[in-house]
Scaffold this active site. Sequence first.
Site, PDB file in Angstrom:
ATOM      1  N   HIS A 181      22.270 -39.901  32.392  1.00 47.85           N
ATOM      2  CA  HIS A 181      22.475 -41.355  32.334  1.00 47.85           C
ATOM      3  C   HIS A 181      21.672 -42.075  33.404  1.00 47.85           C
ATOM      4  O   HIS A 181      21.448 -41.550  34.496  1.00 47.85           O
ATOM      5  CB  HIS A 181      23.961 -41.717  32.412  1.00 47.85           C
ATOM      6  CG  HIS A 181      24.676 -41.313  33.665  1.00 47.85           C
ATOM      7  ND1 HIS A 181      24.728 -42.109  34.787  1.00 47.85           N
ATOM      8  CD2 HIS A 181      25.395 -40.197  33.974  1.00 47.85           C
ATOM      9  CE1 HIS A 181      25.452 -41.515  35.725  1.00 47.85           C
ATOM     10  NE2 HIS A 181      25.864 -40.349  35.261  1.00 47.85           N
ATOM     11  N   ASP A 209      22.360 -45.190  34.734  1.00 49.21           N
ATOM     12  CA  ASP A 209      23.066 -46.079  35.664  1.00 49.21           C
ATOM     13  C   ASP A 209      23.623 -45.315  36.854  1.00 49.21           C
ATOM     14  O   ASP A 209      23.835 -44.104  36.793  1.00 49.21           O
ATOM     15  CB  ASP A 209      24.183 -46.847  34.956  1.00 49.21           C
ATOM     16  CG  ASP A 209      25.314 -45.951  34.457  1.00 49.21           C
ATOM     17  OD1 ASP A 209      25.000 -44.886  33.887  1.00 49.21           O
ATOM     18  OD2 ASP A 209      26.490 -46.309  34.618  1.00 49.21           O
ATOM     19  N   ASP A 268      23.285 -38.857  41.041  1.00 45.72           N
ATOM     20  CA  ASP A 268      24.155 -39.019  39.876  1.00 45.72           C
ATOM     21  C   ASP A 268      23.732 -40.307  39.176  1.00 45.72           C
ATOM     22  O   ASP A 268      24.172 -41.374  39.515  1.00 45.72           O
ATOM     23  CB  ASP A 268      25.617 -39.083  40.340  1.00 45.72           C
ATOM     24  CG  ASP A 268      26.597 -39.248  39.200  1.00 45.72           C
ATOM     25  OD1 ASP A 268      26.187 -39.118  38.039  1.00 45.72           O
ATOM     26  OD2 ASP A 268      27.780 -39.529  39.476  1.00 45.72           O
ATOM     27  N   GLU A 286      27.172 -45.053  31.803  1.00 44.58           N
ATOM     28  CA  GLU A 286      28.104 -43.922  31.849  1.00 44.58           C
ATOM     29  C   GLU A 286      29.157 -44.121  32.922  1.00 44.58           C
ATOM     30  O   GLU A 286      30.324 -43.770  32.730  1.00 44.58           O
ATOM     31  CB  GLU A 286      27.329 -42.621  32.109  1.00 44.58           C
ATOM     32  CG  GLU A 286      28.163 -41.348  31.988  1.00 44.58           C
ATOM     33  CD  GLU A 286      28.792 -40.862  33.303  1.00 44.58           C
ATOM     34  OE1 GLU A 286      29.520 -39.860  33.268  1.00 44.58           O
ATOM     35  OE2 GLU A 286      28.553 -41.499  34.366  1.00 44.58           O
ATOM     36  N   GLU A 287      28.753 -44.701  34.038  1.00 44.68           N
ATOM     37  CA  GLU A 287      29.660 -44.824  35.181  1.00 44.68           C
ATOM     38  C   GLU A 287      30.820 -45.784  34.918  1.00 44.68           C
ATOM     39  O   GLU A 287      31.827 -45.739  35.619  1.00 44.68           O
ATOM     40  CB  GLU A 287      28.887 -45.268  36.429  1.00 44.68           C
ATOM     41  CG  GLU A 287      27.876 -44.247  36.946  1.00 44.68           C
ATOM     42  CD  GLU A 287      28.517 -43.021  37.587  1.00 44.68           C
ATOM     43  OE1 GLU A 287      29.761 -42.985  37.683  1.00 44.68           O
ATOM     44  OE2 GLU A 287      27.781 -42.108  37.982  1.00 44.68           O
ATOM     45  N   ASP A 336      24.514 -33.387  34.436  1.00 46.17           N
ATOM     46  CA  ASP A 336      25.219 -34.414  35.203  1.00 46.17           C
ATOM     47  C   ASP A 336      26.237 -33.797  36.161  1.00 46.17           C
ATOM     48  O   ASP A 336      27.172 -34.463  36.596  1.00 46.17           O
ATOM     49  CB  ASP A 336      25.915 -35.378  34.220  1.00 46.17           C
ATOM     50  CG  ASP A 336      26.424 -36.652  34.880  1.00 46.17           C
ATOM     51  OD1 ASP A 336      25.975 -36.964  36.001  1.00 46.17           O
ATOM     52  OD2 ASP A 336      27.268 -37.335  34.273  1.00 46.17           O
ATOM     53  N   HIS A 365      28.105 -40.926  44.813  1.00 49.78           N
ATOM     54  CA  HIS A 365      28.724 -42.264  44.850  1.00 49.78           C
ATOM     55  C   HIS A 365      28.868 -42.849  46.247  1.00 49.78           C
ATOM     56  O   HIS A 365      29.655 -43.776  46.433  1.00 49.78           O
ATOM     57  CB  HIS A 365      30.100 -42.290  44.162  1.00 49.78           C
ATOM     58  CG  HIS A 365      30.073 -42.000  42.699  1.00 49.78           C
ATOM     59  ND1 HIS A 365      31.147 -42.268  41.865  1.00 49.78           N
ATOM     60  CD2 HIS A 365      29.118 -41.472  41.905  1.00 49.78           C
ATOM     61  CE1 HIS A 365      30.842 -41.904  40.630  1.00 49.78           C
ATOM     62  NE2 HIS A 365      29.614 -41.413  40.629  1.00 49.78           N
TER      63      HIS A 365
END
Length: 410
Positions: free
Chosen positions: A79, A81, A142, A176-177, A199, A381
Amino acid sequence: MKEEIIERFTTYVKVDTQSDESVDTCPSTPGQLTLGNMLVDELKSIGMQDAAIDENGYVMATLPSNTEKDVPTIGFLAHVDTATDFTGKNVNPQIIESYDGKDIVLNEQLQVTLSPDQFPELSGYKGHTLITTDGTTLLGADNKAGIAEIMTAMDYLIKHPEIKHGTIRVAFTPDEEIGRGPHKFDVKRFNASFAYTVDGGPLGELEYESFNAAAAKITIKGNNVHPGTAKGKMINSAKIAMKLNSLLPADEAPEYTEGYEGFYHLLSIQGDVEETKLHYIIRDFDKENFQNRKETMKRAVEELQNEYGQDRILLDMNDQYYNMREKIEPVIEIVNIAKQAMENLGIEPKISPIRGGTDGSQLSYMGLPTPNIFTGGENFHGKFEYISVDNMVKAVNVIVEIAKQFEAQA
């Protein structure tokens, strides 16, 4: 290969692609389209076929089969994002060659240090080339590491036609997030029998179990009156919110759970006397326990509704995704092939449940069974996020080996 991966990855992370849950468009932010268009150009430049981006920001491309065997079409997804938890704007990646095992000063001015004392797993990367943040943003491994690894693997297969493989489909997805990754994903157009999200985290991760997930948004309406004349009149919504939270099991929160244990997580609370809003997520691997958790939330709300009035406390709860194990176990050979691919490369597979979700959680229920494999990243994150380039190379090799194994076993 290391230099290629570094070049790709550091280019991708500099594009701000943080998603935004408050926006209804797909993708939710323009930066995701910017990166998506860049990826289409790159896919075309390395020789991928049918590379295109649709109006919703989904990038797809094809590597045609080069074997006469009838091999199932497989897919690899990542992904574009990055998470909403921490800023992804102006990412300034730092490259640490041959890491010495000591503290890494990410930002001297802000006194931000990535230390093995705080993150013991860091010690295991001594001698590796690491990419870190500068202490002011997340890194975006990520899932831009997954994008770089898939792109590099496809480039490698194109440059090495002696490696036989079936048709491979690639997709890079938005949002996705914020849980919307597959919402507008065209499984029929993607046209793969199976897929893998790239991922995961550290080396060897292989996952085909995810949480069952729900979100609960609760609005509490109070009654604000001047505190000097409030007796018998004021209803403090913030205090009712505190009471609601106390009705949930205190030890069943993310900070107290691990492995197969589920939880209730208070993501945010905003309010005052007049109105308070709470946003929870509910997670459990077991379907029955998942239903029980949702019932516990409903009962807590109902108890307060009985005390303060039906219209004062409003619950909006909905399921987000389900444990993909149920859809992957009938085709467990796709997990076994990934496991075999890792073992062939001397990598120990670490099969464990994902304490979260991936696009694969939803895609598996849309008819595309999709387990998850590692990227090599750590501490996603946040400002302490980092990734081993050495393990990114290994992720590329695993993607190539999976393609080889599907052809060999056809």
